[in-house]
Design a protein around this motif. Structure first.
Motif, PDB file in Angstrom:
ATOM      1  N   LEU A  39       0.839  -1.210   0.000  1.00  0.00           N
ATOM      2  CA  LEU A  39       0.000   0.000   0.000  1.00  0.00           C
ATOM      3  C   LEU A  39       0.872   1.257   0.000  1.00  0.00           C
ATOM      4  N   ASN A  40       1.939   1.239   0.781  1.00  0.00           N
ATOM      5  CA  ASN A  40       2.850   2.390   0.810  1.00  0.00           C
ATOM      6  C   ASN A  40       3.473   2.620  -0.561  1.00  0.00           C
ATOM      7  N   LYS A  41       3.864   1.518  -1.213  1.00  0.00           N
ATOM      8  CA  LYS A  41       4.465   1.646  -2.537  1.00  0.00           C
ATOM      9  C   LYS A  41       3.466   2.240  -3.523  1.00  0.00           C
ATOM     10  N   LYS A  42       2.219   1.730  -3.489  1.00  0.00           N
ATOM     11  CA  LYS A  42       1.183   2.280  -4.379  1.00  0.00           C
ATOM     12  C   LYS A  42       0.933   3.743  -4.066  1.00  0.00           C
ATOM     13  N   SER A  43       0.893   4.073  -2.779  1.00  0.00           N
ATOM     14  CA  SER A  43       0.667   5.471  -2.386  1.00  0.00           C
ATOM     15  C   SER A  43       1.801   6.359  -2.869  1.00  0.00           C
ATOM     16  N   GLU A  44       3.040   5.869  -2.737  1.00  0.00           N
ATOM     17  CA  GLU A  44       4.179   6.651  -3.211  1.00  0.00           C
ATOM     18  C   GLU A  44       4.133   6.823  -4.721  1.00  0.00           C
ATOM     19  N   GLU A  45       3.728   5.764  -5.449  1.00  0.00           N
ATOM     20  CA  GLU A  45       3.612   5.864  -6.907  1.00  0.00           C
ATOM     21  C   GLU A  45       2.542   6.882  -7.287  1.00  0.00           C
ATOM     22  N   LEU A  46       1.389   6.813  -6.600  1.00  0.00           N
ATOM     23  CA  LEU A  46       0.319   7.785  -6.864  1.00  0.00           C
ATOM     24  C   LEU A  46       0.787   9.202  -6.532  1.00  0.00           C
ATOM     25  N   LEU A  47       1.487   9.320  -5.415  1.00  0.00           N
ATOM     26  CA  LEU A  47       1.987  10.628  -5.012  1.00  0.00           C
ATOM     27  C   LEU A  47       2.942  11.174  -6.070  1.00  0.00           C
ATOM     28  N   GLU A  48       3.819  10.331  -6.573  1.00  0.00           N
ATOM     29  CA  GLU A  48       4.761  10.757  -7.612  1.00  0.00           C
ATOM     30  C   GLU A  48       4.013  11.134  -8.891  1.00  0.00           C
ATOM     31  N   GLN A  49       2.987  10.336  -9.224  1.00  0.00           N
ATOM     32  CA  GLN A  49       2.174  10.639 -10.411  1.00  0.00           C
ATOM     33  C   GLN A  49       1.488  11.993 -10.244  1.00  0.00           C
ATOM     34  N   TYR A  50       0.928  12.232  -9.062  1.00  0.00           N
ATOM     35  CA  TYR A  50       0.261  13.509  -8.812  1.00  0.00           C
ATOM     36  C   TYR A  50       1.263  14.662  -8.857  1.00  0.00           C
ATOM     37  N   ARG A  51       2.460  14.426  -8.334  1.00  0.00           N
ATOM     38  CA  ARG A  51       3.487  15.473  -8.400  1.00  0.00           C
ATOM     39  C   ARG A  51       3.809  15.806  -9.853  1.00  0.00           C
ATOM     40  N   CYS A  52       3.944  14.757 -10.663  1.00  0.00           N
ATOM     41  CA  CYS A  52       4.240  14.981 -12.084  1.00  0.00           C
ATOM     42  C   CYS A  52       3.098  15.740 -12.755  1.00  0.00           C
ATOM     43  N   GLU A  53       1.852  15.330 -12.464  1.00  0.00           N
ATOM     44  CA  GLU A  53       0.703  16.019 -13.057  1.00  0.00           C
ATOM     45  C   GLU A  53       0.661  17.473 -12.623  1.00  0.00           C
ATOM     46  N   ILE A  54       0.957  17.719 -11.350  1.00  0.00           N
ATOM     47  CA  ILE A  54       0.963  19.096 -10.850  1.00  0.00           C
ATOM     48  C   ILE A  54       2.050  19.894 -11.553  1.00  0.00           C
ATOM     49  N   GLN A  55       3.219  19.284 -11.727  1.00  0.00           N
ATOM     50  CA  GLN A  55       4.328  19.962 -12.410  1.00  0.00           C
ATOM     51  C   GLN A  55       3.943  20.284 -13.852  1.00  0.00           C
ATOM     52  N   GLU A  56       3.325  19.290 -14.548  1.00  0.00           N
ATOM     53  CA  GLU A  56       2.882  19.523 -15.925  1.00  0.00           C
ATOM     54  C   GLU A  56       1.848  20.644 -15.966  1.00  0.00           C
TER      55      GLU A  56
END
Length: 164
Positions: free
Chosen positions: A61-78
């Motif tokens: 779950l932590n790994k999935k959360s970190e992946e989602l968090l990274e995805q959201y960071r990328c989307e926010i950056q874009e």
């Protein structure tokens, strides 16, 4: 003396029996304790396995959360980059409009308006004069054309009569 020896032997046998019984009782008690310890060990092993499974699930779950968090960071950056590009494009367009406005204002200032009107009126009168000249030339050419047509008509009629 034999009686004493027999009595001592009986007492020794009784003591041995008591020791055997005590050892058996102690063995039975130790066996019960051993079974309790084994049951406790099984319970602890089961709890340990459950804890390990829970830990693995939490890690996943932590790994999935970190992946989602990274995805959201990328989307926010874009999203930020996209808005920055739009803002820069808008600012450039705004600066262009401001420059155009400055240029137009400098051309069409109220101080220059009378001079511009006079220039336009001069141009208008020149164009009207040129139009009148062209109309006069066109009229003159129409008249010449009519004269040429009239001159050619008698010749054409004479040529047709000669052919007949």
């Amino acid at each position: 003396m034999i009686v004493v020896i027999i009595t001592i032997i009986i007492i020794i046998i009784i003591i041995i029996i008591i020791i055997i019984i005590t050892v058996q009782i102690e063995a039975y008690q130790l066996e019960g304790i051993h079974k309790e310890k084994e049951e406790s060990c099984r319970v602890l092993q089961f709890q340990c396995e459950e804890s390990e499974q829970d830990s693995a699930r939490q890690l996943q779950l932590n790994k999935k959360s970190e992946e989602l968090l990274e995805q959201y960071r990328c989307e926010i950056q874009e999203f930020k980059l996209k808005h920055r590009k739009q803002r820069m494009k808008f600012e450039n367009h705004l600066h262009q409009l401001i420059e155009q406005h400055k240029n137009l204002y400098s051309v069409f200032t109220p101080r220059r308006l009378p001079a511009e009107i006079e220039c336009v009126e001069n141009t208008k009168s020149q164009l009207l004069a040129a139009e009148q000249l062209k109309l006069a030339q066109l009229c003159h050419l129409d008249e010449e054309l009519e004269e040429v047509k009239k001159l050619k008509q008698p010749e054409t009629t004479a040529a047709e009569t000669q052919k007949e």
